[in-house]
Design a protein around this motif. Sequence first.
Motif, mmCIF file in Angstrom:
data_model
loop_
_atom_site.group_PDB
_atom_site.id
_atom_site.type_symbol
_atom_site.label_atom_id
_atom_site.label_comp_id
_atom_site.label_asym_id
_atom_site.label_seq_id
_atom_site.Cartn_x
_atom_site.Cartn_y
_atom_site.Cartn_z
ATOM 1 N N PHE A 16 1.004 -1.325 -0.143
ATOM 2 C CA PHE A 16 0.049 0.054 -0.017
ATOM 3 C C PHE A 16 0.828 1.188 0.242
ATOM 4 N N SER A 17 1.919 1.318 0.803
ATOM 5 C CA SER A 17 2.574 2.447 0.838
ATOM 6 C C SER A 17 3.591 2.742 -0.499
ATOM 7 N N THR A 18 3.670 1.704 -1.325
ATOM 8 C CA THR A 18 4.302 1.981 -2.732
ATOM 9 C C THR A 18 3.351 1.957 -3.751
ATOM 10 N N HIS A 19 1.913 1.937 -3.361
ATOM 11 C CA HIS A 19 1.011 2.299 -4.350
ATOM 12 C C HIS A 19 -0.203 3.283 -4.007
ATOM 13 N N GLN A 20 0.427 4.190 -3.434
ATOM 14 C CA GLN A 20 -0.667 5.258 -2.762
ATOM 15 C C GLN A 20 -1.479 5.958 -3.780
ATOM 16 N N GLU A 21 -0.585 6.144 -4.941
ATOM 17 C CA GLU A 21 -1.259 7.041 -6.037
ATOM 18 C C GLU A 21 -2.391 6.174 -6.601
ATOM 19 N N LEU A 22 -2.433 4.843 -6.779
ATOM 20 C CA LEU A 22 -3.184 3.840 -7.216
ATOM 21 C C LEU A 22 -4.485 3.869 -6.497
ATOM 22 N N PHE A 23 -4.090 3.674 -5.058
ATOM 23 C CA PHE A 23 -5.364 3.651 -4.124
ATOM 24 C C PHE A 23 -6.112 4.855 -4.129
ATOM 25 N N GLU A 24 -5.252 6.018 -4.175
ATOM 26 C CA GLU A 24 -6.249 7.347 -4.320
ATOM 27 C C GLU A 24 -7.035 7.383 -5.539
ATOM 28 N N GLN A 25 -6.680 6.660 -6.822
ATOM 29 C CA GLN A 25 -7.277 6.881 -7.973
ATOM 30 C C GLN A 25 -8.644 6.000 -7.772
ATOM 31 N N LEU A 26 -8.395 4.799 -7.092
ATOM 32 C CA LEU A 26 -9.290 3.912 -6.903
ATOM 33 C C LEU A 26 -10.396 4.361 -5.833
ATOM 34 N N SER A 27 -10.118 5.108 -5.003
ATOM 35 C CA SER A 27 -10.873 5.675 -4.072
ATOM 36 C C SER A 27 -12.037 6.545 -4.650
ATOM 37 N N HIS A 28 -11.755 6.919 -5.786
ATOM 38 C CA HIS A 28 -12.666 7.982 -6.382
ATOM 39 C C HIS A 28 -13.670 7.044 -7.477
ATOM 40 N N GLY A 29 -13.403 5.690 -7.709
ATOM 41 C CA GLY A 29 -14.298 4.874 -8.627
ATOM 42 C C GLY A 29 -13.440 3.862 -9.201
ATOM 43 N N GLN A 30 -14.195 2.756 -9.649
ATOM 44 C CA GLN A 30 -13.302 1.802 -10.503
ATOM 45 C C GLN A 30 -13.602 1.756 -11.660
ATOM 46 N N LYS A 31 -12.682 1.253 -12.620
ATOM 47 C CA LYS A 31 -12.966 1.093 -14.046
ATOM 48 C C LYS A 31 -12.252 -0.181 -14.364
ATOM 49 N N PRO A 46 -7.439 -15.295 -9.583
ATOM 50 C CA PRO A 46 -7.358 -14.479 -10.769
ATOM 51 C C PRO A 46 -6.227 -13.575 -10.884
ATOM 52 N N ASN A 47 -6.237 -12.614 -10.096
ATOM 53 C CA ASN A 47 -5.030 -11.587 -9.815
ATOM 54 C C ASN A 47 -3.778 -12.066 -10.084
ATOM 55 N N LEU A 48 -3.490 -13.371 -9.219
ATOM 56 C CA LEU A 48 -2.158 -13.841 -9.386
ATOM 57 C C LEU A 48 -1.848 -14.530 -10.830
ATOM 58 N N ILE A 49 -2.785 -15.301 -11.232
ATOM 59 C CA ILE A 49 -2.410 -15.869 -12.365
ATOM 60 C C ILE A 49 -2.525 -15.122 -13.580
ATOM 61 N N THR A 50 -3.134 -13.894 -13.641
ATOM 62 C CA THR A 50 -3.191 -13.235 -14.673
ATOM 63 C C THR A 50 -2.249 -11.836 -14.422
ATOM 64 N N GLN A 51 -1.580 -11.556 -13.352
ATOM 65 C CA GLN A 51 -0.906 -10.615 -12.841
ATOM 66 C C GLN A 51 -1.544 -9.244 -13.078
ATOM 67 N N ALA A 52 -2.763 -9.146 -12.593
ATOM 68 C CA ALA A 52 -3.555 -8.063 -12.739
ATOM 69 C C ALA A 52 -3.456 -7.104 -11.591
ATOM 70 N N GLN A 53 -3.595 -5.796 -11.858
ATOM 71 C CA GLN A 53 -3.372 -4.951 -10.913
ATOM 72 C C GLN A 53 -4.923 -4.864 -10.115
ATOM 73 N N VAL A 54 -4.609 -4.175 -8.944
ATOM 74 C CA VAL A 54 -5.723 -3.849 -8.185
ATOM 75 C C VAL A 54 -6.725 -2.926 -9.043
ATOM 76 N N GLY A 55 -7.961 -3.135 -8.911
ATOM 77 C CA GLY A 55 -8.817 -2.383 -9.908
ATOM 78 C C GLY A 55 -9.134 -2.833 -11.275
ATOM 79 N N GLU A 56 -8.361 -3.969 -11.779
ATOM 80 C CA GLU A 56 -8.457 -4.375 -13.333
ATOM 81 C C GLU A 56 -9.410 -5.294 -13.589
ATOM 82 N N LEU A 57 -9.823 -6.282 -12.639
ATOM 83 C CA LEU A 57 -10.470 -7.358 -12.761
ATOM 84 C C LEU A 57 -12.002 -7.160 -11.562
ATOM 85 N N PHE A 58 -13.218 -7.327 -12.423
ATOM 86 C CA PHE A 58 -14.229 -7.411 -11.595
ATOM 87 C C PHE A 58 -14.929 -8.915 -11.604
#
Length: 270
Positions: A16-31, A46-58
């Motif tokens: 979390f400390s190294t991805h604060q900008e990402l989580f700040e963006q996610l706090s405003h909505g998901q895409k 799913p996130n592990l096998i695809t190496q997807a970032q937080v917020g990329e998979l629903f």
Amino acid sequence: MKKLIKGLREFKSSYFSTHQELFEQLSHGQKPRVLFITCSDSRLDPNLITQAQVGELFVIRNAGNIIPPYGATNGGEGATIEYAVQALGIQQIIICGHSHCGAMKGLLKLQSLREDLPLVYDWLKYAEATRRLVLDHYGHYQFEELLEIMIAENVLTQIENLRTYPVIHSKLYQGQLKIYAWIYHIESGEVLAYDPHKHAYVLPQTQLAESETEDTTLNPFLNCDVGIRSQADEVTQTQDFTIAGSERFPIPHLSPEQRERIYRGSNHSN
């Protein structure tokens, strides 16, 4: 529980400390980019096998990656699908089964679940089309082989169920939605994707390479008039991406001849 609490601390202090900008963006909505429908099995992430970032998979997860047909139930699957496609504008859906699936094992012996696991029994009846197809067309195979076939055919059956939803039907008709069928092999880490042109499960990067050659995007089910399974008698292979049956379907206990016959679709009984 101690391990999980320790993980919470490590997440906050490291990731979390190294991805604060990402989580700040996610706090405003998901895409999210993809609706990923898979099994609840703890061995598949799913996130592990695809190496997807937080917020990329629903993600939708349940026993057997099952999608009840539209109107069959008022469960969360339909609402989640509708929200993902209509509200979030997701244009890609993956239904992902996996090897050694306990739900598919249960489906093979469905009646034995009625007394001890009545809720599981009721749930798996939404995959009755898969069970009937496999027993009618592949009944001469042994249990382990039937299980592998059941897993693969069930993913395709659930895509057929998915297409009964009005929002899905409409988006497919407009060419605004792509649907993919995947199988994850726990023991090898390999993912295979169904190719309706080859009528087989292939390496997904092979499909992507072929589609780029054709100057189009990977979209096995773009044309809503094309069935999930084809009645073609032979597997069509391109010159540049010919894949042997053993590579398409790397299951040790099946002979190359069996691998060639399996997963060609519901119209192939031999």
